[in-house]
Enzyme design. Sequence first.
Site, mmCIF file in Angstrom:
data_model
loop_
_atom_site.group_PDB
_atom_site.id
_atom_site.type_symbol
_atom_site.label_atom_id
_atom_site.label_comp_id
_atom_site.label_asym_id
_atom_site.label_seq_id
_atom_site.Cartn_x
_atom_site.Cartn_y
_atom_site.Cartn_z
ATOM 1 N N MET A 109 -10.277 17.541 -3.203
ATOM 2 C CA MET A 109 -11.572 17.988 -3.733
ATOM 3 C C MET A 109 -12.750 17.229 -3.103
ATOM 4 N N GLU A 110 -12.575 15.899 -2.887
ATOM 5 C CA GLU A 110 -13.673 15.174 -2.220
ATOM 6 C C GLU A 110 -13.889 15.759 -0.816
ATOM 7 N N GLY A 168 0.798 -1.228 0.000
ATOM 8 C CA GLY A 168 0.000 0.000 0.000
ATOM 9 C C GLY A 168 0.827 1.272 0.000
ATOM 10 N N SER A 169 0.273 2.315 0.632
ATOM 11 C CA SER A 169 0.890 3.651 0.591
ATOM 12 C C SER A 169 0.573 4.397 1.885
ATOM 13 N N HIS A 229 -36.272 5.725 -20.164
ATOM 14 C CA HIS A 229 -36.548 7.159 -20.108
ATOM 15 C C HIS A 229 -37.489 7.472 -18.957
ATOM 16 N N ASP A 248 -1.500 -0.171 -4.332
ATOM 17 C CA ASP A 248 -0.929 1.187 -4.261
ATOM 18 C C ASP A 248 0.601 1.223 -4.236
ATOM 19 N N ILE A 278 -8.322 13.569 -3.022
ATOM 20 C CA ILE A 278 -8.682 13.725 -1.597
ATOM 21 C C ILE A 278 -9.036 15.175 -1.287
ATOM 22 N N SER A 320 -5.516 20.011 -4.674
ATOM 23 C CA SER A 320 -6.847 19.955 -5.313
ATOM 24 C C SER A 320 -6.983 18.694 -6.153
HETATM 25 C C1 FAD Z 1 -9.336 9.048 1.805
HETATM 26 C C2 FAD Z 1 -9.237 8.046 0.682
HETATM 27 C C3 FAD Z 1 -10.350 7.791 -0.095
HETATM 28 C C4 FAD Z 1 -10.273 6.866 -1.126
HETATM 29 N N1 FAD Z 1 -11.385 6.652 -1.877
HETATM 30 C C5 FAD Z 1 -11.340 5.782 -2.893
HETATM 31 C C6 FAD Z 1 -12.499 5.534 -3.669
HETATM 32 O O1 FAD Z 1 -13.560 6.107 -3.437
HETATM 33 N N2 FAD Z 1 -12.413 4.635 -4.671
HETATM 34 C C7 FAD Z 1 -11.250 3.978 -4.961
HETATM 35 O O2 FAD Z 1 -11.231 3.158 -5.881
HETATM 36 N N3 FAD Z 1 -10.129 4.201 -4.236
HETATM 37 C C8 FAD Z 1 -10.148 5.077 -3.208
HETATM 38 N N4 FAD Z 1 -9.033 5.278 -2.448
HETATM 39 C C9 FAD Z 1 -7.811 4.510 -2.762
HETATM 40 C C10 FAD Z 1 -7.888 3.070 -2.170
HETATM 41 O O3 FAD Z 1 -8.234 3.151 -0.807
HETATM 42 C C11 FAD Z 1 -6.562 2.340 -2.359
HETATM 43 O O4 FAD Z 1 -6.233 2.333 -3.737
HETATM 44 C C12 FAD Z 1 -6.619 0.880 -1.881
HETATM 45 O O5 FAD Z 1 -7.215 0.768 -0.632
HETATM 46 C C13 FAD Z 1 -5.198 0.303 -1.842
HETATM 47 O O6 FAD Z 1 -5.212 -1.059 -1.454
HETATM 48 P P1 FAD Z 1 -3.822 -1.799 -1.204
HETATM 49 O O7 FAD Z 1 -4.154 -3.213 -0.860
HETATM 50 O O8 FAD Z 1 -2.889 -1.542 -2.298
HETATM 51 O O9 FAD Z 1 -3.182 -1.077 0.071
HETATM 52 P P2 FAD Z 1 -3.625 -1.083 1.608
HETATM 53 O O10 FAD Z 1 -5.069 -1.299 1.777
HETATM 54 O O11 FAD Z 1 -2.997 0.141 2.205
HETATM 55 O O12 FAD Z 1 -2.908 -2.389 2.196
HETATM 56 C C14 FAD Z 1 -1.538 -2.467 2.441
HETATM 57 C C15 FAD Z 1 -1.329 -3.259 3.727
HETATM 58 O O13 FAD Z 1 0.040 -3.625 3.844
HETATM 59 C C16 FAD Z 1 0.406 -3.574 5.207
HETATM 60 N N5 FAD Z 1 1.871 -3.463 5.257
HETATM 61 C C17 FAD Z 1 2.629 -2.398 4.853
HETATM 62 N N6 FAD Z 1 3.943 -2.710 5.012
HETATM 63 C C18 FAD Z 1 3.993 -3.963 5.513
HETATM 64 C C19 FAD Z 1 5.072 -4.830 5.872
HETATM 65 N N7 FAD Z 1 6.344 -4.460 5.746
HETATM 66 N N8 FAD Z 1 4.769 -6.060 6.360
HETATM 67 C C20 FAD Z 1 3.479 -6.455 6.498
HETATM 68 N N9 FAD Z 1 2.427 -5.675 6.165
HETATM 69 C C21 FAD Z 1 2.680 -4.461 5.678
HETATM 70 C C22 FAD Z 1 -0.353 -2.344 5.746
HETATM 71 O O14 FAD Z 1 -0.521 -2.420 7.123
HETATM 72 C C23 FAD Z 1 -1.666 -2.420 4.969
HETATM 73 O O15 FAD Z 1 -2.675 -3.091 5.713
HETATM 74 C C24 FAD Z 1 -9.058 6.187 -1.396
HETATM 75 C C25 FAD Z 1 -7.924 6.453 -0.620
HETATM 76 C C26 FAD Z 1 -8.010 7.378 0.412
HETATM 77 C C27 FAD Z 1 -6.785 7.653 1.245
HETATM 78 N N1 NAD Z 2 -12.562 8.495 -5.586
HETATM 79 C C1 NAD Z 2 -11.350 7.969 -5.627
HETATM 80 O O1 NAD Z 2 -11.054 7.074 -6.425
HETATM 81 C C2 NAD Z 2 -10.301 8.457 -4.680
HETATM 82 C C3 NAD Z 2 -10.630 9.307 -3.636
HETATM 83 C C4 NAD Z 2 -9.631 9.728 -2.781
HETATM 84 C C5 NAD Z 2 -8.332 9.279 -2.966
HETATM 85 N N2 NAD Z 2 -8.055 8.448 -3.986
HETATM 86 C C6 NAD Z 2 -6.666 7.997 -4.231
HETATM 87 O O2 NAD Z 2 -5.785 8.549 -3.281
HETATM 88 C C7 NAD Z 2 -4.642 9.064 -3.937
HETATM 89 C C8 NAD Z 2 -4.110 10.254 -3.181
HETATM 90 O O3 NAD Z 2 -5.007 11.381 -3.276
HETATM 91 P P1 NAD Z 2 -4.453 12.849 -3.173
HETATM 92 O O4 NAD Z 2 -5.565 13.804 -3.422
HETATM 93 O O5 NAD Z 2 -3.648 12.981 -1.928
HETATM 94 O O6 NAD Z 2 -3.397 12.895 -4.366
HETATM 95 P P2 NAD Z 2 -3.538 13.497 -5.837
HETATM 96 O O7 NAD Z 2 -2.309 13.087 -6.538
HETATM 97 O O8 NAD Z 2 -4.856 13.182 -6.434
HETATM 98 O O9 NAD Z 2 -3.520 15.093 -5.621
HETATM 99 C C9 NAD Z 2 -2.437 15.705 -4.964
HETATM 100 C C10 NAD Z 2 -2.604 17.226 -5.045
HETATM 101 O O10 NAD Z 2 -1.629 17.830 -4.211
HETATM 102 C C11 NAD Z 2 -0.892 18.803 -4.970
HETATM 103 N N3 NAD Z 2 0.472 18.822 -4.410
HETATM 104 C C12 NAD Z 2 1.388 17.850 -4.460
HETATM 105 N N4 NAD Z 2 2.494 18.213 -3.789
HETATM 106 C C13 NAD Z 2 2.258 19.453 -3.293
HETATM 107 C C14 NAD Z 2 3.010 20.378 -2.520
HETATM 108 N N5 NAD Z 2 4.244 20.085 -2.114
HETATM 109 N N6 NAD Z 2 2.434 21.565 -2.188
HETATM 110 C C15 NAD Z 2 1.191 21.867 -2.625
HETATM 111 N N7 NAD Z 2 0.430 21.043 -3.360
HETATM 112 C C16 NAD Z 2 0.961 19.848 -3.692
HETATM 113 C C17 NAD Z 2 -0.986 18.332 -6.404
HETATM 114 O O11 NAD Z 2 -0.779 19.409 -7.283
HETATM 115 C C18 NAD Z 2 -2.421 17.792 -6.441
HETATM 116 O O12 NAD Z 2 -3.357 18.832 -6.603
HETATM 117 C C19 NAD Z 2 -5.110 9.412 -5.349
HETATM 118 O O13 NAD Z 2 -4.075 9.203 -6.269
HETATM 119 C C20 NAD Z 2 -6.276 8.517 -5.611
HETATM 120 O O14 NAD Z 2 -5.910 7.431 -6.410
HETATM 121 C C21 NAD Z 2 -9.007 8.035 -4.857
#
Ligand code: FAD
Ligand code: NAD
Length: 472
Positions: free
Chosen positions: A189-190, A147-148, A451, A311, A187, A184
């Site tokens: 904008m949402e 993940g991230s 419709h 991620d 995250i 913007s």
């Molecule tokens: C606020 C927010 C809103 C979002 N909304 C959406 C949305 O509406 N729609 C959408 O499609 N996406 C959305 N996303 C993005 C989405 O959540 C991620 O793309 C997705 O959850 C990533 O899944 P993943 O399995 O890659 O990572 P994660 O779910 O982060 O899983 C990674 C796991 O690895 C574990 N880990 C890390 N390092 C180690 C290690 N060394 N050993 C063992 N375990 C470890 C962590 O504890 C974690 O549980 C959103 C993200 C955020 C932050």
């Molecule tokens: N609906 C969805 O699918 C959804 C919702 C929320 C998050 N996410 C995921 O989470 C990830 C992270 O979201 P996010 O909004 O943090 O990233 P993002 O990459 O979407 O946007 C980052 C924003 O921060 C700005 N920025 C970057 N560095 C900066 C700095 N040093 N100073 C000022 N501005 C800076 C960029 O110009 C951009 O506007 C997204 O890539 C997306 O995949 C997805």
Amino acid sequence: MKPTASHDLIVIGGGSAGHAAARTAAGLGAKVALIESAEPLGGLCILRGCMPSKTLIETANRMRAIRDAARFGIRVAEPELDVDALRDRVRSLVSDFRQHRESEMTSGRYKLLHGSASFTSEHEIEFATEKGESRTLTATTFVIATGSTPSVPPIPGLAGTPYWTSDHVVHLPFLPKHLAVLGSGAIGMECAHLFEGLGSQVTVIARGDSIMGKMDPEIGTVIEAESGDRGIRFLKKTDLKSVTYRQNHFSLSLEGAADSLEADALLVATGRTPATAHLGLEGIGITLEDGRILIDDRCTTSLSHIFAAGDCASPVPVVHLAVIQGEVAGKNAIRLAKDGHRDTAAVWNRKSAMSGWFTEPQCVEIGMSEKEAQEKGITVLTGRKDYSDQGKGIITGCQRGFVKVIADAENGRLLGACGTGPLVIETAHILQAAIELGVSAQDYLAIPHYHPTLAEAWHRAVADLADRLPVP
Ligand SMILES: Cc1cc2nc3c(=O)[nH]c(=O)nc-3n(C[C@H](O)[C@H](O)[C@H](O)COP(=O)(O)OP(=O)(O)OC[C@H]3O[C@@H](n4cnc5c(N)ncnc54)[C@H](O)[C@@H]3O)c2cc1C
Ligand SMILES: NC(=O)c1ccc[n+]([C@@H]2O[C@H](COP(=O)([O-])OP(=O)(O)OC[C@H]3O[C@@H](n4cnc5c(N)ncnc54)[C@H](O)[C@@H]3O)[C@@H](O)[C@H]2O)c1
């Protein structure tokens, strides 16, 4: 010498991608272990991402709809948010989703281990157990799915303040009177719309001269205008230079559209960093780019027995791609472990890749953009429909939204689509299926849409371009 493997596959990380990889591989009869470092189980989507944020957005949208009720012939008092009740609702829903995932992960389909894992060699990982002991495990193949984490820029003064990232927002610490949002993108904008809906005053600080990241510029223009109508302020081409926090108050020093800004909460939404730093990847020769693991369309890394998904590796970090990459990585890893196949077939990338942001109105992009088509030398036709000129769009009161569709000008095949409008992510799946299946505009039009629906807007956009296609 390569040690005798204790497992066919070890998955590192138990989020959406890691769980998908482990359950897929176990379903193919492989001996699989998944190592997860965090407690509770659930991963980002369930605990701090999609599910809590969309639960909050649901309430924000209902608050906004109530405030807008007079437009639809309803007299109603100003709604009042019950922050505790909303927080409880988020907690309860997240707990339900988490328990469901936990029961899947502990069902015995694969071995679940707790600890933080890192590679000590190409076929060996080390992790600390709950008792603090170090354990070594070996496997024929691996899937990295770690993940991230939020990326926070080193802005002077910021580190010592109680700023929020999305990790804080989903717990709704309090309802700010004035929220400043840095970034913007998705995250930023949402959350700007979420807090505006709940009743906060919101200012978005954007580095560039447009908002909404890489979304179609016209989508950015509509969202900026809609946000402006609802009182959201944008400071574009503006940098945050330093931050001070005193008496529950942020003072932001800016350079650009304003010199300073006062707020009682600051959300930093400036992207996320792949969680790959402590995995020992450089030591074993895995190629990274800015911390992201480079994968091919089979989820293979630069080492053919190590796969990556979600991620930590995905060029677009969203859940449906994390899941499909996990499934592909799990399948390909097991083919390699069982049969020694290097020429593995499953691939994750789709020509109908979709990105949807749950702003109000929602925004969506699917498949190829006009710019990408141009770069590939494909001549395209564009069809368009505005919701202000579309039956159900007019009924919902949408004044600015639109949908656009592009098709190959030679054969009419649908290639891409984008738009912003009411529930546009929900209705766009019909276009996603058509693009993935290579359906032509003419064939799409042969399926009449009910419709009056919002989905009809897509039909009208396709009809708009089909009129200009060569007659077969
Ligand atoms: C606020 C927010 C809103 C979002 N909304 C959406 C949305 O509406 N729609 C959408 O499609 N996406 C959305 N996303 C993005 C989405 O959540 C991620 O793309 C997705 O959850 C990533 O899944 P993943 O399995 O890659 O990572 P994660 O779910 O982060 O899983 C990674 C796991 O690895 C574990 N880990 C890390 N390092 C180690 C290690 N060394 N050993 C063992 N375990 C470890 C962590 O504890 C974690 O549980 C959103 C993200 C955020 C932050
Ligand atoms: N609906 C969805 O699918 C959804 C919702 C929320 C998050 N996410 C995921 O989470 C990830 C992270 O979201 P996010 O909004 O943090 O990233 P993002 O990459 O979407 O946007 C980052 C924003 O921060 C700005 N920025 C970057 N560095 C900066 C700095 N040093 N100073 C000022 N501005 C800076 C960029 O110009 C951009 O506007 C997204 O890539 C997306 O995949 C997805």
